[in-house]
Every structure is written in C-alpha cells, then in structure tokens.
Design a protein around this motif. Structure first.
Motif, PDB file in Angstrom:
ATOM      1  N   ALA A   1       0.824  -1.206   0.000  1.00 16.07           N
ATOM      2  CA  ALA A   1       0.000   0.000   0.000  1.00 16.07           C
ATOM      3  C   ALA A   1       0.861   1.260   0.000  1.00 16.07           C
ATOM      4  O   ALA A   1       0.544   2.250  -0.678  1.00 16.07           O
ATOM      5  CB  ALA A   1      -0.927  -0.016   1.213  1.00 16.07           C
ATOM      6  N   LEU A   2       1.940   1.241   0.780  1.00 17.61           N
ATOM      7  CA  LEU A   2       2.817   2.405   0.811  1.00 17.61           C
ATOM      8  C   LEU A   2       3.480   2.605  -0.547  1.00 17.61           C
ATOM      9  O   LEU A   2       3.604   3.737  -1.043  1.00 17.61           O
ATOM     10  CB  LEU A   2       3.867   2.235   1.908  1.00 17.61           C
ATOM     11  N   GLY A   3       3.882   1.501  -1.177  1.00 16.32           N
ATOM     12  CA  GLY A   3       4.462   1.604  -2.507  1.00 16.32           C
ATOM     13  C   GLY A   3       3.499   2.170  -3.522  1.00 16.32           C
ATOM     14  O   GLY A   3       3.890   2.955  -4.397  1.00 16.32           O
ATOM     15  N   ALA A   4       2.222   1.772  -3.423  1.00 15.55           N
ATOM     16  CA  ALA A   4       1.223   2.316  -4.342  1.00 15.55           C
ATOM     17  C   ALA A   4       1.184   3.838  -4.251  1.00 15.55           C
ATOM     18  O   ALA A   4       1.094   4.538  -5.275  1.00 15.55           O
ATOM     19  CB  ALA A   4      -0.150   1.729  -4.036  1.00 15.55           C
ATOM     20  N   LEU A   5       1.288   4.365  -3.033  1.00 19.90           N
ATOM     21  CA  LEU A   5       1.235   5.814  -2.847  1.00 19.90           C
ATOM     22  C   LEU A   5       2.504   6.496  -3.360  1.00 19.90           C
ATOM     23  O   LEU A   5       2.446   7.541  -4.007  1.00 19.90           O
ATOM     24  CB  LEU A   5       1.030   6.137  -1.369  1.00 19.90           C
TER      25      LEU A   5
END
Length: 541
Positions: free
Chosen positions: A244-248
């Motif tokens: 999820a952090l990578g998506a952001l």
C-alpha cells in the motif's frame, strides 16, 4: 543515530549510495513528491471513505502537527495498532514526517504482545481503534499504560473516552515539519518471533524506499497500478513490497480491505480495478475455490504469493481458477526478497521462489559449519545487502546469534540455489508455524500452555493444512491434577485459558492431544519430528 540501531558499515553505505539504491529522501517527502504530481487523483480507499493525494497528505500533516503538540518528536517510538483503514496510512505518514518511528503492531495483537512491543521499543505513545470485532482496545491501552513506564500518550481512533482522539489530532492546524534524515530509522517491523516474542526490525527511510522501488520494478507496478491490501497492512508484504505504501509513493491507488474473504474482496477487485495483491498460500487457495460461485474478472491481476511454501500443484490450481498471473515470493521483514519474474517459465514460477530483487543482494547457502555449499545442495540461507538490516533493534545478544561477523543475516531458513540462480526454500531451522497467514512461535505458545494448572509438559507443532496454512497442534502431558484417561482439560478450556492471558487469537491451537509423555532426542530435547510422525500415524489408523 537512534540508540540500539546497528548501521551499515561506512564502506557499504557509500557503495549503496553510489549505486543509487539509497537516494537520501525521506518516505514522507517521497509521498509529497508523488502527491504534488497528482493532487486530485484518488490515493486510497477503505470501507468508509476515498481520499485524494491532496487530502491524504494534508490529513497526515495535520496529525503530525498534533503529535508535535503532544511532545512526540524525532526518534520517539509510537506503537501503531490500527486495522486496514486510511487512518493507518495517515498516522504512519505523519510519524515519518516528524522523524518519529512507528512500531507496527498487528490488529490481532492483544495485551501480551502490545506490552512487549511497548517495553522493547521504549514507546512513548500508542495509537489504536476504540473497538474492533467486539474487542475494546481502550481497555488494552489502560493495561499497557499501567505496566509500561515509557508510555505517556494514548491516541484512539473513534470514541477515545479519557484518551486523546485521533480526530482531534487530525484537526490540528498544520505547521512546517522538521527536516528528516533519510539515513535514520523510519519504522520498526516485527520479526516472526523465533525466541518466543517478536524482535524489532529497524528499517531506514533509505533502505525501505529502495525495498519498495525494487519490488515495484519486478512486478511492473507504476502510477496506473491499484494495490489491494487484503492482509493486514502492517505486514511488510502488504506495506512495502511494494504494498500500500508503494502504491502511494509510485502514484497508484491503495485499496485497504477490512478482511480478505472473497465476499468482501471480490467486489473491491471488480469496482476498484485491482492489478496487484499479496496473499499467503491458504488464502490464495480459498479464493481459487470460491471464484466459481462468486465470479470476478482477475485477468488484469498479479498475485504475489509468499509467507510459506506454495507448491507447484497449488500454484497451478490458483492460476487456472482465478485466471490471473502468479508470482512466487520469498521475503523476510529483515530485508531480502526473492521473486519470480514476469515471463519466467512455469517451472520457475511454480517451482522456485525466484531471484533476488537487487543486483547487490548477497546470498550464501551454508552447511552446519558455515561452509558454502554448491548448486542444488540444501543449507541455511544467509544474506546481506542494501535493504537487509545489520542488527535487530536494541538486541545485542540476539544479534550475536543472528548475524555473522561480516554482517550476513542468518535467516534460519533451509534453501538451495538452482544452477540458473533461483532460490528454492526447503523448510526452516527455526520453530515457526505458519497459521492463518501469521507466523507463530511454537515456543511462545508452549510457554502460555504451561501456565495451565493441569499441564506438566507440552509441545506445539505445525501440520500442513489447506485452509489454515498449518494446523496448530498442542501435545500436553498432564500433571498430578488430572489423568490422561479422563482429562479435565479440553481444547475449548485451553483456548479460553490462553485468551485470558491476552494472547492473539491467531495463536490459539486447533487441536489438543493428551499424551503420557513427550519423545526426546538423545540430548534431551523434545523430538518434534517424532511427534509429527506419531500424529500422522494416528490420523491414518
């Protein structure tokens, strides 16, 4: 530098910077850069709301300002105990923004685990929900605050009662945030807990940002991608591989599922256009078995499967039933990630855990005397590299056992390297059970079972199970207060005993077996292989 953090030696740090793995930019600044390029794009979705990049960053910065007002600052540790919701993301990003360090607890953790994490990290604050699935986290926070001297602040999402509401912090007037050194510790992940309790894994802004970029490159995730956090987002895989952090950070969209059941996630996949998710094998098989009754188009999706062994037959079944791309993964919170690639032949995807994601990941496969073995010979996997830690946080004795003199991490996993450079995980040296998508220390559960007044001795083993990853089986030898023929202990009463001790429910046993004694090796250790054979024989009779 944070006390208790073991840095990379200067010559390695310089090499990783020259190679471009470490870019000197904090995680919060990377998000700000991402948000600045697409302020009005939807950044994150949960069961309650949808927020744009502009809204996400603004909320995180207001929470950061509120935390500063409380007196939380650089290098302070904060236990974050929130479920898959947007306020998890904004809280963690807020902590990144002030140089404070989130300690990422799992939603299933209870008093025992949170107290340990608070004490081990020296946390000054705890952030949790009010209630979740019938459990009152405010009562947990009261218990922990009474027993952990470092804990000064409790922040609650929802009805905070006497504590500080997270919503109040989110309404704070935003102020200019202090600069954050990317070489500092950004977050503390949790180990699998091979010594009975989780160890704290310090990940810096630099190394974790690279962790995300390297994983995203392997799975070809970019700003058009949509990541589904089906498992708890505090897990390394769901948070930063690319997660999820990578998506952001990459400009995509993060979708946070309240639970991983097909009834809940299949509509999310369809509605949000999910392109990537990460599953444990048991959950992947559950989805594969459910899709016929709940059709969903997964033809655009890639599923990373890891955490425990995902055999060829299971991988083939999941791929065919779901119509998606499967990528086999081996990853540890301590660092190293190996990954099959898009375009790899089926025998590699279904039969190996792939290759390291970084050219400078160093891997050794060694025998019991630490001598390197050749291709296709099984031994313990040792590793070091630009995103693999050099030591657990504030754990010098553990570090002496877990790292070699030249900085290689001893994974405790048995592996072999194929002739073409793919890693195959064959098992583990450490006594860890993969149960319900989590890693459970047999030693920890045994310690709690032994507190039961009727139990004299115990051993906990994992048994392969299609639905549970591994079934958690407890063997007990009864004391003088009961007899094996008419025991006054049942699975239900044992689970209740453990629950009252504050243990997470995913550590509860699935099977109880009363035995007159436990088999032992010549040196007096419990022979768990003999127990597994005994259980198998019992089940075939």
């Amino acid at each position: 530098m944070l006390d208790g953090f073991v840095p990379w030696p200067p010559e390695f740090a310089d090499r990783y910077r020259r190679a471009g793995y470490w870019n000197g930019v904090s995680l919060r600044q990377l998000l700000a850069d991402s948000a600045g390029s697409r302020p009005d794009k939807i950044a994150a979705v949960d069961v309650q709301r949808r927020v744009t990049y502009r809204e996400l960053l603004a909320e995180a910065d207001r929470i950061a300002s509120g935390l500063l007002d409380l007196g939380v600052g650089a290098r302070d540790r904060v236990v974050v105990h929130l479920p898959n919701r947007i306020d998890f993301l904004t809280t963690v990003i807020a902590l990144f923004g002030i140089g404070a360090i989130p300690v990422l607890a799992l939603p299933g953790h209870r008093r025992e685990e949170i107290l340990h994490l608070t004490r081990a990290s020296g946390a000054v604050a705890y952030v949790g929900p009010d209630r979740l699935q019938g459990f009152d986290f405010r009562a947990l926070a009261r218990d922990v605050r009474r027993e952990a001297s470092s804990l000064r602040h409790v922040v609650i999402a929802g009805d905070a009662e006497e504590f500080t509401p997270l919503s109040e912090l989110a309404e704070t007037a935003a102020r200019e945030l202090p600069p954050v050194d990317a070489s500092e510790v950004a977050l503390l992940l949790l180990s699998g807990g091979t010594t009975g309790v989780p160890k704290l894994i310090p990940r810096t802004h630099d190394d974790y940002a690279y962790n995300i970029r390297a994983c995203a490159e392997v799975v070809e995730f970019d700003d058009s991608g949509v990541y589904l956090a089906a498992n708890p987002v505090p897990h390394n895989a769901a948070l930063g591989c690319p997660g999820a952090l990578g998506a952001l950070l990459l400009g995509g969209k993060a979708v946070l599922a309240a639970n991983p059941s097909p009834d809940h996630v299949f509509p999310l996949i369809q509605r949000e256009g999910v392109t990537l998710t990460t599953l444990v094998p048991a959950l992947a098989l559950l989805w594969a078995d459910s899709v016929a009754a709940k059709p969903v188009d997964m033809s655009r999706m890639t599923i990373q499967v890891g955490s425990s062994k995902f055999g060829p037959a299971a991988a083939d079944r999941v791929s065919k039933n779901l119509g998606c791309r499967i990528m086999n993964v081996y990853g540890i919170g301590e660092g190293l990630i190996t990954h099959t690639r898009i375009g790899d032949p089926p025998e590699v995807v279904f039969g190996t855990e792939g290759r390291p994601v970084c050219p400078d990941d160093e891997i050794k496969i060694v025998d019991a005397d630490d001598r390197e073995v050749g291709p296709d010979v099984t031994g313990e996997l040792l590793t070091r590299g630009p995103y693999t830690i050099r030591g657990y946080f504030a754990a010098p004795e553990v570090n002496r056992r877990s790292f070699t003199a030249d900085g290689f991490y001893r994974s405790g996993d048995l592996a072999r390297m194929t002739g073409d450079g793919n890693v195959v995980i064959e098992g583990r040296l450490k006594d860890i059970i993969h149960h319900l998508g989590e890693k459970v220390s047999a030693e920890e559960v045994e310690g709690h079972v032994l507190t039961h007044p009727l139990v004299r001795d115990t051993a906990v083993i994992g048994v392969p199970d299609d639905e549970l990853d591994e079934r958690l089986c407890v063997f007990v030898v009864l004391g003088s207060g009961a007899s094996a023929s008419t025991p006054d202990i049942t699975l239900r009463t044992l689970r209740e005993h453990i629950r009252q001790r504050g243990l997470a429910s995913y550590k509860f046993p699935d099977e109880l077996i009363v035995v007159p004694d436990l088999p032992r090796t010549p040196v007096g250790k419990i022979d768990k292989q003999a127990l597994k054979a005994q259980l198998k024989e019992h089940q075939t009779v």
